[in-house]
Design an enzyme around this catalytic site. Structure first.
Site, PDB file in Angstrom:
ATOM      1  N   ASP A   1      -8.715  -6.657  -4.530  1.00 53.68           N
ATOM      2  CA  ASP A   1      -8.350  -5.353  -3.972  1.00 53.68           C
ATOM      3  C   ASP A   1      -8.979  -4.268  -4.844  1.00 53.68           C
ATOM      4  O   ASP A   1      -8.640  -4.121  -6.009  1.00 53.68           O
ATOM      5  CB  ASP A   1      -6.818  -5.222  -3.964  1.00 53.68           C
ATOM      6  CG  ASP A   1      -6.330  -3.928  -3.318  1.00 53.68           C
ATOM      7  OD1 ASP A   1      -7.162  -3.054  -3.004  1.00 53.68           O
ATOM      8  OD2 ASP A   1      -5.106  -3.807  -3.116  1.00 53.68           O
TER       9      ASP A   1
ATOM     10  N   ARG B   1     -11.846   5.600  10.387  1.00 51.75           N
ATOM     11  CA  ARG B   1     -11.380   4.215  10.415  1.00 51.75           C
ATOM     12  C   ARG B   1     -12.452   3.247   9.921  1.00 51.75           C
ATOM     13  O   ARG B   1     -12.141   2.278   9.222  1.00 51.75           O
ATOM     14  CB  ARG B   1     -10.957   3.848  11.838  1.00 51.75           C
ATOM     15  CG  ARG B   1     -10.361   2.470  11.997  1.00 51.75           C
ATOM     16  CD  ARG B   1      -9.116   2.275  11.167  1.00 51.75           C
ATOM     17  NE  ARG B   1      -8.371   1.088  11.581  1.00 51.75           N
ATOM     18  CZ  ARG B   1      -7.212   0.725  11.070  1.00 51.75           C
ATOM     19  NH1 ARG B   1      -6.655   1.434  10.100  1.00 51.75           N
ATOM     20  NH2 ARG B   1      -6.590  -0.348  11.499  1.00 51.75           N
TER      21      ARG B   1
ATOM     22  N   HIS C   1      -7.854  -5.366  -0.188  1.00 53.05           N
ATOM     23  CA  HIS C   1      -6.585  -4.687   0.030  1.00 53.05           C
ATOM     24  C   HIS C   1      -5.823  -5.296   1.200  1.00 53.05           C
ATOM     25  O   HIS C   1      -4.590  -5.372   1.189  1.00 53.05           O
ATOM     26  CB  HIS C   1      -6.863  -3.203   0.284  1.00 53.05           C
ATOM     27  CG  HIS C   1      -5.649  -2.345   0.294  1.00 53.05           C
ATOM     28  ND1 HIS C   1      -4.803  -2.237  -0.788  1.00 53.05           N
ATOM     29  CD2 HIS C   1      -5.118  -1.535   1.250  1.00 53.05           C
ATOM     30  CE1 HIS C   1      -3.817  -1.406  -0.489  1.00 53.05           C
ATOM     31  NE2 HIS C   1      -3.981  -0.978   0.740  1.00 53.05           N
ATOM     32  N   ASP C   2      -6.552  -5.729   2.206  1.00 53.57           N
ATOM     33  CA  ASP C   2      -5.947  -6.331   3.395  1.00 53.57           C
ATOM     34  C   ASP C   2      -5.123  -7.580   3.092  1.00 53.57           C
ATOM     35  O   ASP C   2      -4.336  -8.015   3.936  1.00 53.57           O
ATOM     36  CB  ASP C   2      -7.042  -6.716   4.406  1.00 53.57           C
ATOM     37  CG  ASP C   2      -7.252  -5.627   5.453  1.00 53.57           C
ATOM     38  OD1 ASP C   2      -6.537  -4.615   5.399  1.00 53.57           O
ATOM     39  OD2 ASP C   2      -8.141  -5.798   6.307  1.00 53.57           O
TER      40      ASP C   2
ATOM     41  N   SER D   1       0.842  -1.201   0.000  1.00 55.15           N
ATOM     42  CA  SER D   1       0.000   0.000   0.000  1.00 55.15           C
ATOM     43  C   SER D   1       0.878   1.253   0.000  1.00 55.15           C
ATOM     44  O   SER D   1       1.799   1.369  -0.820  1.00 55.15           O
ATOM     45  CB  SER D   1      -0.949  -0.052   1.209  1.00 55.15           C
ATOM     46  OG  SER D   1      -1.972   0.903   1.099  1.00 55.15           O
TER      47      SER D   1
END
Lengths: 376, 376
Positions: free
Chosen positions: B316, B221, B349-350, B151
């Site tokens: 992602d 968040r 994405h994680d 990232s």
């Protein structure tokens, strides 16, 4: 293209108590609505247009010549337009719980002499269908030529076909989904938390404090807009365009996309009711017609008698074409009559509101068929 | 798999003023970092691991046996792991502007005797590279065997190859993008607006008011998490699962996904610095190595001397595989040495943080090649 011209809203009072899905009974409520065109002799040419999250009953035309913008679906509805008001009697209703004239959280609750606020009940899609059916009764419409809508409006059209199979000749379900995904709910919950945690929300009773949870509503709307536009469309329109041509290294508007979102958020937060916004997002979350049928959408739709037009847009990622295809598949599995169009568009979810030749051609063709059925 | 075990952070003071890209000069700053493994005799086996938005220098191991969780990339880094600490000397640095020990907005500014707060400058990816290069000087590392990260960490690795071509043998650029899209910036701006408009933000100087803009950081968040997960992955994990099995018709947690997001938001808002969050999102927005080269990424990368491994993950949608392929294409156009892997994953994405056999196999294979070059 001609407009429906100058229009007026009407209001009706409903005195028969309504028991809502959440268990709460409203003894009385008002609905504000508009109509365009003429109801024919056998009252068979009525079309009910249901609105989405931030919409209302003002579908087309203007209230005065000075009005800057016409109703939100003016491109679709009017003389000679796909929903042709020379042939159809078109009705737009502000949903119960709304903030444009129908009874909602910001209305005065006569029992307490102040706005409902936190005491206004949650309203589900099925409740809206019930109130719309009562309005149809009032107008003497036994069966709609069509019930239609985009997004949450499409969900109401779908629910109509299940709740009142005999009262819907056709349902036009546009840019909708049979239920929300976890991601859809997640976006809604962030928007809600923005409002609920705004210190000026006051548990929903901000009216008496003479404030508005503007910051929360603004964030909710900014976030909403991201999900209404496509990644590609946003890229084409804004890309990385800078407000001033050079990096400013600060938190003021740097990129044009920031300017657009903040403007949309500011505008909305000054005009829309925060409690209505919360209520609309919850109606979306709870919508799931298959839930009463062991999760089997086809079973839920097996009782419907309507013909269906389902429309989706290629770059819509809020309710993607795959979600519309779930509806189509369930209808086919139930041996129902369904037409489906997947429209090429770069406008994302917002495409359903836009004037676009292929989209309007599909709508026009389907509505011509309905016209031939009801206006012989 | 063995861990690096108990680790300690170190801190170094840098007294040579640094002029940042935004124009502001910091006279002095501290960086906190951790190292794992042994630097070999010719100092050729060092790997710099750059962190992403909410990461830090604590890559692997624990500070004490009682620690509940190890460093954030413990699955990747350790003895026998893809980044094998038996063979490489691995460095994690908390970025300048961070909130885990390096000088940042919450640090005391010695000139005014209180936290920097609103006076802390914006820091760009290129500034981080500069400070990391100074740390490398201090450690006597002339050339890194690899600079790597996922990232925003991958963006730092990419910037390293442009800023210091002769100091990077290999760059591992994982789940990154050559620059943000309008949609990426839009999500960042909503997150920033949530923090900036929180009444407890106090223009960035909340420290002196003894409060924290917890509501804003929590929303930021929650929103972030939606973009880290894939739609499908979220659907598989949460779907429409209800907390209590039945609709409760209220604003408390109804769906499990709401519970997850609120929990993540609450946890984060109690531990992370709001100014650092703002600063990190701006560094993302501004990152655009092609900008100094007429927008031509290939031209920007033409000066690089590193070998590249670019990795993306199928689901992602924050930085999609298409964005990684832009980097790969630009490198190929510049006749650079690049390997590319697109990893099947449902974690969005994680995925770059997760332990996954095919992903780790690709990383291991590439790092084995580096090992052979530097540890003959």
């Amino acid at each position: 293209m001609k407009s429906v011209g100058i229009v007026n809203a009407q209001k009706s009072v409903f005195d028969t108590p309504i028991q809502l899905a959440c268990g709460i009974t409203l003894p009385r409520y008002e609905l504000v609505y508009e109509t365009y065109g003429q109801l024919n002799a056998d009252k068979s040419n009525a079309i009910l247009v249901c609105h989405a999250l931030s919409g209302n009953h003002h579908l087309a035309g203007k209230y005065s010549e000075a009005d800057k913008a016409p109703g939100w679906w003016d491109s679709m509805i009017g003389p000679g337009k796909p929903v042709d008001t020379n042939r159809f009697f078109v009705i737009g209703v502000n949903n119960l719980g709304g903030c444009h004239g129908s009874t909602g959280p910001s209305s005065i609750n006569p029992e307490i002499g102040k706005p409902f606020g936190s005491t206004f009940p949650l309203v589900l899609v099925r409740d809206w269908v019930e109130t719309q059916a009562r309005l149809a009764d009032l107008l003497g419409i036994e069966k709609f030529a069509a019930v239609m809508g985009g997004s949450l409006g499409g969900m109401q059209a779908l629910r109509w076909t299940v709740a009142y199979p005999e009262r819907v000749r056709h349902a036009l379900v546009i840019a909708a989904a049979p239920k929300l995904t976890a991601q859809n709910i997640a976006f809604n919950d962030v928007a809600r938390q923005a409002i609920l945690t705004d210190p000026e929300f006051h548990g929903g009773d901000f009216y008496e404090h003479d404030v508005v949870p503007r910051r929360g509503l603004r964030l909710a709307r900014m976030l909403g807009h991201i999900t209404y536009l496509s990644d590609d469309g946003m890229g084409e329109k804004f890309g990385r365009l800078l407000r001033s041509g050079e990096y400013q290294y600060g938190f003021d508007v740097e990129f044009e996309i920031e300017s657009y979102l903040r403007y949309q958020g500011d505008k909305f937060s000054g005009s829309f009711d925060a409690n209505t916004y919360l209520l609309m997002t919850k109606a979306l979350d709870y919508f799931d017609p298959a839930r009463d049928f062991d999760g089997d959408l086809s079973k839920a739709l097996s009782r419907t008698q309507a013909g269906f037009l389902v429309v989706s847009f290629t770059t819509d990622w809020r309710f993607s074409p795959a979600r519309s295809r779930e509806i189509v598949k369930a209808l086919l599995d139930a041996h129902k009559n369904v037409s489906y169009a997947e429209i090429e568009s770069r406008h994302g979810h917002d495409a359903f509101l836009m004037e676009d030749a292929p989209y309007h051609a599909v709508m026009r063709a389907y509505l011509n068929r309905i016209d031939a059925e009801v206006n012989p």
